[in-house]
Design an enzyme around this catalytic site. Structure first.
Site, PDB file in Angstrom:
ATOM      1  N   HIS A 332     -38.742-104.486  77.935  1.00  0.00           N
ATOM      2  CA  HIS A 332     -39.042-105.986  77.586  1.00  0.00           C
ATOM      3  C   HIS A 332     -37.879-106.653  77.616  1.00  0.00           C
ATOM      4  O   HIS A 332     -38.006-108.044  77.659  1.00  0.00           O
ATOM      5  CB  HIS A 332     -39.761-105.842  76.302  1.00  0.00           C
ATOM      6  CG  HIS A 332     -38.902-105.627  75.024  1.00  0.00           C
ATOM      7  ND1 HIS A 332     -38.502-104.172  75.146  1.00  0.00           N
ATOM      8  CD2 HIS A 332     -38.274-106.183  74.225  1.00  0.00           C
ATOM      9  CE1 HIS A 332     -37.435-104.027  73.903  1.00  0.00           C
ATOM     10  NE2 HIS A 332     -37.377-105.421  73.589  1.00  0.00           N
ATOM     11  N   ASP A 333     -36.776-106.163  78.179  1.00  0.00           N
ATOM     12  CA  ASP A 333     -35.628-106.905  78.024  1.00  0.00           C
ATOM     13  C   ASP A 333     -34.935-107.195  79.280  1.00  0.00           C
ATOM     14  O   ASP A 333     -33.908-107.587  79.781  1.00  0.00           O
ATOM     15  CB  ASP A 333     -34.197-106.300  77.463  1.00  0.00           C
ATOM     16  CG  ASP A 333     -34.630-106.125  75.858  1.00  0.00           C
ATOM     17  OD1 ASP A 333     -35.343-107.269  75.232  1.00  0.00           O
ATOM     18  OD2 ASP A 333     -34.126-105.500  75.124  1.00  0.00           O
TER      19      ASP A 333
HETATM   20  C1  NOJ Z   1     -32.811-105.043  71.376  1.00  0.00           C
HETATM   21  C2  NOJ Z   1     -34.324-105.606  71.567  1.00  0.00           C
HETATM   22  O1  NOJ Z   1     -34.769-104.724  72.656  1.00  0.00           O
HETATM   23  C3  NOJ Z   1     -34.119-106.933  71.974  1.00  0.00           C
HETATM   24  O2  NOJ Z   1     -35.327-107.465  72.474  1.00  0.00           O
HETATM   25  C4  NOJ Z   1     -33.901-107.759  70.917  1.00  0.00           C
HETATM   26  O3  NOJ Z   1     -33.675-109.041  71.182  1.00  0.00           O
HETATM   27  C5  NOJ Z   1     -32.501-107.316  70.332  1.00  0.00           C
HETATM   28  N1  NOJ Z   1     -32.587-105.780  70.112  1.00  0.00           N
HETATM   29  C6  NOJ Z   1     -32.219-107.526  68.938  1.00  0.00           C
HETATM   30  O4  NOJ Z   1     -33.320-107.128  68.039  1.00  0.00           O
END
Ligand code: NOJ
Length: 559
Positions: A332-333
């Site tokens: 999702h990132d």
């Molecule tokens: C990693 C997560 O995958 C991401 O989506 C999030 O913004 C950060 N950690 C902070 O929790």
């Protein structure tokens, strides 16, 4: 390697907000996941990792939790959750929750109490420090841009630490009372039937002994430094993670996968070796290749076959004596893999199938991100201000400050925005891709009439069916042992655009070959039988294999 129940599992990541909406709210929900369990079972996955579905103000799309023991009302109720766990179990699927405990939300009652009385009981759950000369306690920049410190309301000189967004205050793991709270809520979810956790931002929980005045040389014109630099002075995370394991994971024989980034190389075995804190951790080596010359989105490089191979070889070599890495193409990132690794003219079903072969048979636990099995692609939003992903806004600012044109800045932000992976799942060709009857919280990708689950389930030649076949091969009892435990060896053919590797166990030897280019080539394979090919036929003559554009095969060869 001592065998564990999770060694041969395949994990599917669900981003609940974007999976399936049953209420017409425009936001996905737990019942939507339950409704589609048959689809996931058919695909052949074993475990589902749910990105956070707890109550949250959604400043970081649920990675800012305001109640660790409940479900966000947009997603449903605890009863819905119990039903999801039970229905999944009936289909042989286990549920993993996302453990986000480096930070909580500023709307969590602990933080609210801390803000009322920063020196009191709950103040000690956080990092609260005095500023220096009317400024922040140190020069750390948060992940999402700007200082990692925010002024405590109604005070002159107190600040709290937030490595991420200012609505995500860091929890102080040095405080045993806070740690016990974490263990209690982790066990709360085990009691509700989850089989494990994905663990967020875990390397960040250990900070250096003093924070106030701990400045590092600035790494940008803003005079600040990326907060993660502090890891060089943070020692002793193992004590926390051993305790977490002993109090929560070990008694439940859990499967756990850590988002472990920036750990010391020599500590990898402590994390995921036989007696490691976690079962596995994600392979982010390709991400680091992509960001080698910087880290900000504008400095990222397109991932070439050679870069991918180098990253794969590094990971596999490093992990061989240690354990199983979590292999990923998407999450999702990250942008969609079809855009990260395939150029516009090459983004075909054939090439997407090749990407599946590329990673599914490496040694590790494969993770599939929702929609990856359909070949979902990046989206484009010309209006950066309307993006939902918090990090996109900061990266846009960085691009503009570096003097990039508006057009270039918009292009770059669109290329890497986390919104790309978060657009609604494309179920069918009806309005809003069948995701919702309401207005989707994030616009549906316009290509949904072409790329959607209904069309792909009906088409035996689709990317979806290829994933099914590829997963089935991984589970075929004849080859499963070699694919789970077999030794990995990279194979270099004369053509540098072929990525190939073998997996060997006893007398079984599998050769995986990916022709990562839009042209024909060939290589020597010897005597081989074909287990999987993304083309309908395979051309091997006298041990010479002709590979067509983006052809990918798995062969059983003589050992
Ligand atoms: C990693 C997560 O995958 C991401 O989506 C999030 O913004 C950060 N950690 C902070 O929790």
């Amino acid at each position: 390697m001592k065998q564990q129940w999770w060694h041969d599992k395949i994990v599917y990541q669900i981003y609940p907000k974007s999976f399936a909406d049953t209420t017409g709210s425009g936001i996905g929900d737990l019942n939507g996941i339950t409704e589609h369990l048959d689809y996931l079972q058919e695909l052949g996955i074993d475990l589902i990792w749910l990105s956070p579905c707890y109550p949250s103000p959604m400043a970081d799309q649920g990675y800012d939790i305001s109640d660790y023991r409940n479900i966000h009302p947009d997603f449903g109720t605890l009863e819905d959750f119990d039903r999801l766990v039970a229905e999944a179990k009936k289909r042989g699927i286990g549920i993993l929750m996302d453990l986000v405990a480096n930070h909580c939300s500023d709307e969590h009652p602990w933080f609210q109490a801390a803000m009322k009385d920063p020196k009191g009981y709950y103040g000690k759950y956080f990092y609260i420090e005095e500023g220096i000369d009317g400024k922040e306690p140190n020069n750390w920049r948060s992940y999402f841009g700007g200082s990692a410190w925010e002024r405590v309301p109604n005070t002159d000189n107190l600040y709290y630490l937030h490595m991420f967004h200012k609505k995500q205050p860091d929890l102080n793991w040095e405080n045993p009372l806070l740690r016990q709270e974490v263990y209690d809520f982790v066990n709360f979810w085990f009691d509700r039937g989850v089989v494990g956790f994905r663990i967020d931002a875990i390397t960040d929980i250990k900070k250096p002994p003093t924070l106030r005045g701990r400045n590092y040389p600035p790494d940008r014109e803003d005079g600040m430094v990326f907060c993660k630099t502090m890891l060089q002075d943070a020692h002793g995370i193992g004590d926390f993670l051993t305790e977490l394991k002993e109090k929560c994971f070990a008694p439940h024989q859990a499967f756990t996968v850590g988002e472990v980034c920036g750990q010391r190389e020599e500590e990898t075995a402590d994390y995921v070796g036989e007696d490691g804190y976690f079962s596995s951790m994600f392979d982010f080596e390709v991400v680091s290749e992509e960001s080698k010359d910087g880290g900000e989105w504008m400095k990222k490089r397109f991932i070439t076959p050679q870069m991918y191979r180098a990253a794969m070889e590094r990971t596999q070599k490093r992990m061989e004596p240690i354990g199983l890495i979590g292999t990923v193409l998407e999450n999702h990132d990250l942008p969609r893999i079809a855009n990260r690794m395939l150029r516009d003219e090459d983004r075909t079903d054939m090439a997407k199938k090749m990407l599946a072969v590329l990673y599914l048979y490496q040694k590790g636990i494969p993770f599939i991100y929702q929609g990856q099995e359909l070949g979902m692609e990046n989206t484009f939003n010309p209006n950066v201000a309307s993006m939902q992903d918090v990090s996109s806004h900061d990266e846009y600012r960085v691009c503009k400050e570096a003097g990039l044109s508006e057009e270039e800045a918009v292009r770059i932000v669109n290329r890497y925005s986390r919104d790309n992976a978060r657009t609604p799942f494309q179920w069918d060709a009806t309005a809003n891709a069948g995701f919702t009857t309401g207005t989707p919280w994030l616009p549906v990708n316009e290509n949904y009439t072409r790329i959607n689950a209904a069309a792909e389930v009906a088409d035996a030649d689709s990317v979806y069916h290829f994933y099914r076949r590829a997963i089935a091969l991984r589970k075929n009892p004849e080859y499963a042992d070699a694919l789970v435990y077999g030794v990995f060896d990279s194979v270099h053919f004369a053509d540098d655009n072929i990525i190939a590797y073998t997996r060997t166990k006893g007398s079984t030897k599998l050769l995986v070959i990916c022709n990562f280019q839009n042209k024909k080539t060939s290589c020597h394979v010897g005597k081989a039988s074909v287990l999987l090919d993304n083309y309908a036929d395979t051309c091997i003559e006298a041990g010479e294999m002709t590979l067509r554009a983006f052809e990918a095969v798995v062969l059983s060869v003589e050992s």
